[in-house]
Write a protein that holds these residues in place. Structure first.
Motif, short mmCIF file in Angstrom:
data_model
loop_
_atom_site.label_atom_id
_atom_site.label_comp_id
_atom_site.label_asym_id
_atom_site.label_seq_id
_atom_site.Cartn_x
_atom_site.Cartn_y
_atom_site.Cartn_z
N ASN A 12 22.19 69.28 34.27
CA ASN A 12 23.06 68.29 34.53
C ASN A 12 22.29 67.09 34.09
N VAL A 13 23.02 66.16 33.49
CA VAL A 13 22.68 64.77 32.93
C VAL A 13 23.29 63.80 33.70
N TRP A 14 22.39 62.69 34.43
CA TRP A 14 22.89 61.88 35.22
C TRP A 14 21.90 60.66 35.50
N PHE A 15 22.20 59.89 36.50
CA PHE A 15 21.26 58.35 36.41
C PHE A 15 19.69 59.07 36.71
N MET A 16 19.60 60.06 37.26
CA MET A 16 18.09 60.71 37.51
C MET A 16 17.53 61.42 36.44
N ARG A 17 18.23 61.74 35.34
CA ARG A 17 18.01 62.56 34.08
C ARG A 17 18.96 62.25 33.11
N LEU A 18 18.62 61.14 32.30
CA LEU A 18 19.48 60.51 31.40
C LEU A 18 19.71 61.19 29.95
N LYS A 19 18.96 62.34 29.87
CA LYS A 19 18.98 63.20 28.53
C LYS A 19 18.90 64.75 28.89
N CYS A 29 18.04 69.44 25.47
CA CYS A 29 18.17 69.92 23.97
C CYS A 29 18.35 68.31 23.40
N ARG A 30 18.38 67.41 23.97
CA ARG A 30 18.66 66.04 23.57
C ARG A 30 19.98 65.62 22.98
N SER A 31 21.09 66.64 23.12
CA SER A 31 22.31 66.46 22.53
C SER A 31 23.33 65.82 23.51
N VAL A 32 22.88 65.61 24.70
CA VAL A 32 23.69 64.75 25.61
C VAL A 32 22.71 63.57 26.31
N ILE A 33 23.30 62.44 26.05
CA ILE A 33 22.65 61.37 26.28
C ILE A 33 23.43 60.33 27.16
N HIS A 34 22.84 60.06 28.43
CA HIS A 34 23.37 59.13 29.29
C HIS A 34 22.98 57.72 29.15
N HIS A 35 23.85 56.65 28.95
CA HIS A 35 23.40 55.38 28.64
C HIS A 35 23.08 54.28 29.53
N ASP A 75 22.87 53.33 34.08
CA ASP A 75 23.75 53.24 35.30
C ASP A 75 24.37 51.61 35.36
N ASN A 76 25.68 51.57 35.92
CA ASN A 76 26.44 50.62 36.01
C ASN A 76 26.30 50.28 37.42
N LEU A 77 25.89 49.37 38.08
CA LEU A 77 25.84 49.30 39.63
C LEU A 77 26.94 48.50 40.27
N THR A 78 27.79 47.96 39.52
CA THR A 78 28.82 47.06 40.09
C THR A 78 30.55 47.55 39.76
N GLY A 79 30.51 47.93 38.51
CA GLY A 79 31.73 48.30 37.88
C GLY A 79 32.68 46.99 37.38
N GLU A 80 32.07 45.89 37.52
CA GLU A 80 32.85 44.66 37.06
C GLU A 80 32.89 44.53 35.56
N GLY A 81 33.72 43.76 34.86
CA GLY A 81 33.73 43.54 33.42
C GLY A 81 34.74 44.50 32.81
N ASP A 82 35.09 44.29 31.52
CA ASP A 82 36.15 45.05 30.83
C ASP A 82 35.43 46.21 29.89
N GLY A 83 36.13 47.09 29.70
CA GLY A 83 35.57 48.09 28.68
C GLY A 83 34.81 49.26 29.56
N ASP A 84 34.17 49.93 28.97
CA ASP A 84 33.28 51.24 29.24
C ASP A 84 32.11 50.59 30.52
N ASP A 85 32.15 51.08 31.70
CA ASP A 85 31.05 50.90 32.73
C ASP A 85 29.86 51.78 32.34
N GLU A 86 30.09 53.06 32.04
CA GLU A 86 28.98 53.92 31.60
C GLU A 86 29.39 54.93 30.65
N VAL A 87 28.45 55.27 29.57
CA VAL A 87 28.84 56.07 28.51
C VAL A 87 28.09 57.08 28.45
N ILE A 88 28.68 58.31 28.14
CA ILE A 88 27.87 59.35 27.80
C ILE A 88 28.00 59.98 26.48
N THR A 89 27.08 60.13 25.53
CA THR A 89 26.91 60.67 24.10
C THR A 89 26.97 61.97 24.05
#
Length: 199
Positions: free
Chosen positions: A71-78, A81-87, A89-103
């Motif tokens: 799993n890749v989640w807020f407790m393990r951001l990579k 294999c380093r091919s999946v990266i979580h950028h 945690d957003n704690l509010t959901g406010e604002g425009d655009g993506d709140d969280e991004v996984i590459t």
């Protein structure tokens, strides 16, 4: 398909990303949402929690038999294999655009990774009656948005299996799931996700 080439999916629809982009070596999976705004004013509006909704985006790596690899989640951001990266945690959901991004670096994913399952869930137990404008989108390495899936369901559930990205003989397919699940962490959601992917 829209004039811009972007695809908008509805629940259970899928599309081949390989046929849509020549820059598919790496993709960003952007997830976004807004808190439902309370109609109550003043003090009572604040009590209703109209300011934030804390959802957590996660990615589950599975093999061809829908067996969990990691799993890749807020407790393990990579991923290991380093091919999946979580950028982060957003704690509010406010604002425009993506709140969280996984590459996801598709070219570097180990050969035994067959499917990536993308989820959102509320660690705090906030349910999806408090969530508005939730979406998932895929952006290729050139910055082009390929696919968008807008979630319309609300309810008492605390998590959603939003979408999956699967490969078959070099072809990558993105599927919108939109499956409601009760679970405060990604680990709680895995049994139902595995069951759906096995169908």
């Amino acid at each position: 398909m829209s004039p811009s080439g972007k695809v908008s999916l509805t629940k259970r629809q899928s599309v081949s990303l390989t046929k849509m982009s020549s820059a598919l070596s790496k993709v960003d999976i952007g997830l976004g949402w807004d808190p439902v705004k309370s109609e109550a004013k003043g003090f009572f509006g604040k009590l209703a929690g109209s300011g934030s909704i804390d959802l957590d985006a996660s990615c589950i790596l599975l093999d061809a038999n829908s067996q969990l690899l990691e799993n890749v989640w807020f407790m393990r951001l990579k991923s290991k294999c380093r091919s999946v990266i979580h950028h982060g945690d957003n704690l509010t959901g406010e604002g425009d655009g993506d709140d969280e991004v996984i590459t996801v670096n598709l070219n570097q994913l180990p050969a035994n990774v067959s499917t990536l399952a993308f989820t959102v869930n509320s660690f705090r137990g906030q349910n999806f009656n408090k969530v508005a404008n939730a979406f998932c989108r895929v952006v290729d390495s050139s910055g082009k948005e390929l696919v968008r899936y807008n979630l319309t369901e609300q309810g008492e559930h605390t998590g959603v299996f939003i979408a999956s990205l699967s490969r078959n003989n070099g072809d990558w397919t993105f599927k919108a799931h939109g499956t409601a699940i009760n679970g405060r962490t990604v680990k709680d959601m895995i049994p139902q996700i595995k069951s759906e992917l096995s169908q």
